[in-house]
Each structure stands twice: as structure tokens, then as C-alpha cells.
Design an enzyme around this catalytic site. Structure first.
Site, mmCIF file in Angstrom:
data_model
loop_
_atom_site.group_PDB
_atom_site.id
_atom_site.type_symbol
_atom_site.label_atom_id
_atom_site.label_comp_id
_atom_site.label_asym_id
_atom_site.label_seq_id
_atom_site.Cartn_x
_atom_site.Cartn_y
_atom_site.Cartn_z
ATOM 1 N N HIS A 67 -0.009 4.448 -2.724
ATOM 2 C CA HIS A 67 0.513 3.204 -3.300
ATOM 3 C C HIS A 67 1.730 3.496 -4.195
ATOM 4 C CE1 HIS A 67 -0.449 -1.081 -4.373
ATOM 5 N NE2 HIS A 67 0.508 -0.793 -5.242
ATOM 6 N N HIS A 110 3.629 3.755 -7.179
ATOM 7 C CA HIS A 110 3.249 3.614 -8.582
ATOM 8 C C HIS A 110 3.758 4.808 -9.375
ATOM 9 C CE1 HIS A 110 0.219 6.547 -7.388
ATOM 10 N NE2 HIS A 110 -0.098 6.732 -8.663
ATOM 11 N N HIS A 129 0.814 -1.214 0.000
ATOM 12 C CA HIS A 129 0.000 0.000 0.000
ATOM 13 C C HIS A 129 0.848 1.264 0.000
ATOM 14 C CE1 HIS A 129 -3.099 2.898 0.853
ATOM 15 N NE2 HIS A 129 -2.565 3.206 2.015
ATOM 16 N N GLN A 189 3.279 6.530 -13.705
ATOM 17 C CA GLN A 189 2.375 6.587 -14.843
ATOM 18 C C GLN A 189 3.182 6.685 -16.137
ATOM 19 O OE1 GLN A 189 -1.240 9.173 -14.191
ATOM 20 N NE2 GLN A 189 -0.061 9.854 -12.419
ATOM 21 N N ASN A 243 5.225 10.542 -9.537
ATOM 22 C CA ASN A 243 4.993 11.622 -8.586
ATOM 23 C C ASN A 243 5.027 11.009 -7.191
ATOM 24 O OD1 ASN A 243 4.518 13.423 -10.707
ATOM 25 N ND2 ASN A 243 2.328 12.991 -10.707
#
EC number: 2.7.7.12
Length: 382
Positions: A195, A197, A144, A199, A184
Site C-alpha cells: 500500500h 504509505h 492497494h 511513516q 520505504n
């Protein structure tokens, strides 16, 4: 040697979902289907031209509905559970899927879309085009919380493989002019999910930043990146250097923390990198990010922007480059863009780049001592 494995699936509404399994994965190859009832996807946004600059602005109202800082039990990027029907149906190492609320797409082709670069470069009043393209989410881990810097070297290597794979696939799609992987990190940057991650945006135009770079290349010449690398490697602003990559605080840094990372060999994008370069990057990039986090007692907010050459032009001139920036200018202060920067694009630096390089090197030294990064299995084998 075991290798990273790619597994292609689909979500209930038809969006593409791709799993990338670590070389040393403990996961079984099977993946559960997405059992959610399919929902209609938002219409592709429209972009409008600013006639004062020629730049295009995508008006993507569907993004207003995206999830904002949910609790762990409702994390939309975590593996799905009976009480959390998330975007990823199965446990995973790295997962990539089409964004549910994209700034560009889901349409790749459209009668109202751009009609080539010449069409986009024309200046006019009230011009609009469909925001064709694609936006993808890259989940670095099923956990998470975290960021790229909290990954293992093996997992970092898997993400790099995913970046390369998706860069090649998106570049081959019609109307895509540039592919941009980024991360970011931190609420101060504006993230809406904790979380770990990033893009990937596949734009229907060449971005304004790259357009300005092309103008500089046309004035300076095609050796611009090679000459910058040679100059920076001879400077006091180098913070990390390997056989294939060098990280440095640039001569004219804008942000309090700003580090650029360049490959020693000319490659236009991630798809052109080779295994040896990816192996070294996995460990060197982790050291850089952990060093930036070690500057202060709390994690450092940042934007990690991987600039790549456009799909169809200047691929022999523009080199893959990381631009890592943070607005953090001290333990408890952030740099906000005031009138000169925001309105006029005229930057004023707060910290001399040479001093910033000293700080980053110190942070990397502390991180190397407290949280050492060991080579990936592939790199160690070589």
C-alpha cells in the site's frame, strides 16, 4: 480557492486518526466510526544504550506481529469493508494514524523515560529507558499499490500538508526531540505492505545521524547548509532545480542512486515551509521520483528520508533535507552493505556521483516525456 481540510477522529482503541482531504476532493465530509472491538495496545518498548557508541536501541518485540505482504482484500491500510475491518474505517484521500505496533510509544511520558538530553548522553553499562514517543502511519492513497511517485500533484500536495501538520503537532509533545517523515518503497528495502504509505517517527532522542551532523556544524560553522547548496548548484550534479528547491547527487554519494533535495531558504522542518514552497515541492518531488523509476524497466526500491532539525536545538543551523537513496546499482543488481560499510562505517561508492547524476537526469527526461507532471491547482493559480 478550495483548501486542504483536516478532520480528526479516533480509532476504537483510542489511537488518533486524522483525515486530510484534497483541495479538489470528491469525498463527503462525514466519516464512519471504527466499529471494531477495541484491543489492548502493546506496552511501550524499552530502549537500551550501547556503551561503545552511546547510541540507544529500542527493543520493540510487538513489531514481530505486524502484517506481512497481505493480499489486496486484506490490506490493513485500505478503506474498511465488511470483510476487511482495516485501520481506516472510511474512504479517504490521505489518512494518518498512530501505529498499532510502534517502535516508540504509545506512552509519551513515563517515569522510566529519558530525563533530558544530558541523561541520554551519559555513557554507562546496562542503561535503559522507556521508548517514549510516537510512530504514525501516513497513507498516501486508498489504492492497494503504488508509492508517492504515483500520486497526482494535488494528492502529493495533501501529503506535504500532512507532513507539515504532523511535524508541528509531534514537535509540541513532551519528550519528543526529533521528528522524521520517511517512505520505504519496495521489497528489496524490506517493506511489509505494498500500500502506498510512509511513516513518521517522533524520537525521544536526537538520532545518531543528526548528532554527527551537529558535530560537523560545530567544526565548520552555521553556514554549512547554505554553502553546500551554493557549491552543489554550481556543479554538474544538479538533477532538478526550481524557484524554491534544488535536487542534486551529493559530492560524496554513498549509494548507487542517491539524491539530496534542499530548499533555497533556510527552514528547519516542514512546519516552517510556506505555501509556495509546498506547491513547487509537490510537482518537483513527483518528477524526481518518477525519474528514478524510469531508470530501469521495473520500479526502483528506495528510502526517502526527510531529515529535519531537532525540536529544541540547532534550528537556525540544520535545514530540512531529503535524502533519497536506493541500493540498485544496475537493472538486476543491488548494493549490499559488506564488511567495510556494515562493520566499520567506511563506505565505498560503486558509481561516480557525476555519472549517477547523468543517469538520474536521463530518467527524469524520460519520465517528463512519458508521464508529465502538471502543476497543482494552487501553483497554477499563482
Amino acid at each position: 480557492m478550495p483548501s486542504i481540510t483536516k478532520r480528526v477522529h479516533s480509532l476504537a482503541d483510542g489511537r488518533e486518526l486524522i483525515y486530510f482531504d484534497d483541495a479538489d476532493t470528491i469525498l463527503a465530509p462525514d466519516r464512519a466510526p471504527d466499529l471494531r472491538a477495541p484491543e489492548p495496545r502493546p506496552a511501550t518498548a524499552t530502549m537500551r544504550q550501547d556503551p561503545l557508541t552511546g547510541e540507544w536501541v529500542s527493543i520493540a518485540a510487538a513489531r514481530q506481529n505486524r502484517v506481512f505482504l497481505p493480499p489486496a482484500e486484506l490490506d490493513p491500510l485500505a478503506p474498511a469493508t465488511p470483510t476487511n475491518p482495516s485501520e481506516v474505517p472510511s474512504n479517504y484521500d490521505v489518512a494518518v494514524f498512530e501505529n498499532k505496533s510502534p517502535s516508540f510509544g504509545p506512552a509519551i511520558t513515563d517515569a522510566d523515560g529519558p530525563r533530558g538530553l544530558d541523561d541520554l548522553a551519559t555513557i554507562g553499562i546496562g542503561r535503559s529507558r522507556r521508548s517514549v514517543g510516537r510512530c504514525e502511519v501516513v497513507c498516501f492513497s486508498p489504492e492497494h499499490e503504488g508509492s508517492f511517485g504515483s500520486l497526482t500533484p494535488s494528492r502529493a500536495r495533501t501529503v506535504i500538508k500532512a507532513w507539515a501538520d504532523r511535524t508541528a503537532a509531534l514537535s509540541a509533545m513532551p519528550n519528543v526531540q526529533q521528528v522524521f517523515p520517511f517512505e520505504n518503497r519496495g521489497e528489496a528495502i524490506g517493506v511489509t505492505l505494498h500500500h502506498p504509505h510512509g511513516q513518521i517517527y517522533a524520537y525521544p532522542y536526537i538520532t545518531p545521524r543528526t548528532t554527527r551532523l551537529i558535530a560537523a556544524l560545530e567544526q565548520y560553522g552555521s553556514t554549512l547548509f547554505a554553502d553546500i547548496l551554493e557549491s552543489e548548484r554550481a556543479s554538474e550534479r544538479v538533477v532538478l532545480a526550481g524557484r524554491h528547491w534544488t535536487a542534486f547527487v551529493p559530492f560524496a554519494a554513498r549509494w548507487p542512486i542517491e539524491v539530496h533535495l534542499l530548499p533555497h531558504r533556510h527552514v528547519a522542518d516542514f512546519a516552517e515551509t510556506v505555501d509556495e514552497e509546498r506547491d513547487e515541492l509537490a510537482t518537483l518531488y513527483l518528477r524526481l521520483l518518477r525519474g528514478v523509476d524510469a531508470l530501469y524497466d521495473t520500479p526502483t526500491p528506495y528510502i526517502a528520508a526527510w531529515h529535519q532539525a531537532p525540536v529544541n536545538t540547532h534550528r537556525d543551523d540544520i535545514r530540512l533535507m531529503l535524502q533519497l537513496t536506493s541500493p540498485r546499482r544496475s537493472a538486476d543488481k543491488l548494493k549490499f552493505l559488506a564488511g567495510s560499510e556494515s562493520a566499520m562505517g567506511a563506505w565505498i561508492g560503486d558509481i561516480p556521483p557525476e555519472r549517477a547524476a547523468d543517469l538520474v537526469r536521463d530518467g527524469i527526461a524520460r519520465a517528463d516525456r512519458d508521464h508529465p507532471v502538471h502543476p497543482t491547482p494552487g501553483e497554477a493559480a499563482r
